[in-house]
Design an enzyme around this catalytic site. Structure first.
Site, PDB file in Angstrom:
ATOM      1  N   TYR A   1      -4.307  -0.868   9.828  1.00 19.36           N
ATOM      2  CA  TYR A   1      -4.036  -1.050   8.399  1.00 19.36           C
ATOM      3  C   TYR A   1      -2.622  -0.575   8.073  1.00 19.36           C
ATOM      4  CZ  TYR A   1      -4.825  -0.953   3.342  1.00 19.36           C
ATOM      5  OH  TYR A   1      -4.736  -1.173   1.986  1.00 19.36           O
TER       6      TYR A   1
ATOM      7  N   SER B   1       0.851  -1.189   0.000  1.00 20.70           N
ATOM      8  CA  SER B   1       0.000   0.000   0.000  1.00 20.70           C
ATOM      9  C   SER B   1       0.884   1.236   0.000  1.00 20.70           C
ATOM     10  CB  SER B   1      -0.884  -0.011   1.259  1.00 20.70           C
ATOM     11  OG  SER B   1      -1.521   1.227   1.482  1.00 20.70           O
TER      12      SER B   1
END
Length: 251
Positions: free
Chosen positions: A156, A143
C-alpha cells in the site's frame, strides 16, 4: 466566484463509488452539477439513487479494477451513456496488512495492480479521450503514505508513493494539452479500510493525539477538495498532492 466551482454539464467517472470516500466524492461532484458514472465491483445503487435525487444523471458501471481489462470499457460506456468524460477520480483501492518479513507476493501484486497499475491505465484511457477534446481533470487519491512510510502495509505504501509520482508525471505530459492532473491525500478517514485501526484502542488513541483537528476525518471532508480540483477554479493547479488531513502532516 461561485461559477468557477460550477460543474454543470460536466461528466465525471468515480471509481470505488459504492461507499466511503468514493461515494462522498461522487455526491459532492453531483451537488455541484456533474453527472456521474459510478464504477465499482459492487453496484453503487445507493450512490446513483442519491445523485438522481439531486436531479443529476448517474450510471452504474460494474468493473473489477484488480485488472486493467475493463478500463477502456469504463471510458467508452461513460461517453456513450453520459455524453463524454470531463473528470476522472481514481479512488478505488485496497489494502493488505502484514509485517514486511511475512508479506506475500500475492498481497503485493493485488494491491499494486489495483492501486497503481489500474490507475495508470484508466488515466491513459480517459486521457486519450480528454486530449482529443482539449480539456479534462484527473484526480488521483493518494494517502498520508504518499509522504510517509507507515507500518505493516508495504505494498500500500509503495502504491501510494507511486501515485504521487504518477500524478506529477501525467501533469508534466498533459498540462499543455488542457488536462489537469492532481491528487488528494486523505488523512485518517473513518472508512472500512481503516476499521482495524479504529478498533485498536492504543493505535486509535495515538492517531487522535497527533491530529490537530482532534478527530478522524469523515469521507464528506474530501468533497470540497474534489470539487475544487474538478473545477475551473483549479485550472492553473498541476501535479499537486493536496492533503486533507486535519493537520496530520503539519505536526
Amino acid at each position: 466566484m461561485a461559477s468557477l466551482f460550477d460543474l454543470s454539464g460536466k461528466v465525471a467517472i468515480v471509481t470505488g463509488a459504492n461507499t466511503g470516500i468514493g461515494q462522498a466524492i461522487a455526491l459532492a461532484l453531483a451537488s455541484s452539477g456533474a453527472d456521474v458514472a459510478c464504477v465499482g465491483r459492487t453496484p453503487a445503487q445507493d450512490t446513483a439513487d442519491r445523485i438522481k435525487a439531486m436531479g443529476r444523471r448517474a450510471e452504474i458501471i460494474s468493473a473489477d479494477l484488480s485488472t486493467i481489462d475493463p478500463v477502456e470499457r469504463i471510458v467508452d460506456e461513460t461517453a456513450a451513456k453520459l455524453g463524454g468524460v470531463d473528470i476522472l477520480v481514481n479512488n478505488a483501492g485496497i489494502i493488505r496488512r502484514a509485517d514486511a518479513v511475512d508479506f506475500t507476493e500475492a498481497d503485493w501484486d493485488a494491491v499494486i495492480d489495483t492501486n497503481l497499475k489500474s490507475v495508470f491505465f484508466l488515466s491513459q484511457a480517459a486521457g486519450q479521450h480528454m486530449i482529443a477534446r482539449g480539456s479534462g481533470k484527473i484526480i488521483n487519491i493518494a494517502s498520508m503514505l504518499t509522504f510517509q512510510g507507515g507500518v505493516r502495509v508495504p505494498s500500500y505504501t509503495a502504491s501510494k508513493s507511486g501515485i504521487g509520482g504518477l500524478t506529477k508525471l501525467l501533469a508534466n505530459e498533459w498540462a499543455s494539452k488542457g488536462i489537469n492532473v492532481n491528487a488528494i491525500a486523505p488523512g485518517y478517514i473513518a472508512t472500512a479500510n481503516t476499521a482495524a485501526l479504529q478498533a485498536d484502542e492504543a493505535r486509535n488513541r495515538s492517531i487522535l493525539e497527533r491530529i490537530p483537528a482532534g478527530r478522524w476525518g469523515d469521507a464528506s471532508d474530501l468533497g470540497g477538495a474534489a470539487v475544487f480540483l474538478s473545477s475551473r477554479a483549479a485550472d492553473y493547479v498541476q501535479g499537486h498532492v493536496l492533503a486533507v488531513d486535519g493537520g496530520w502532516l503539519a505536526r
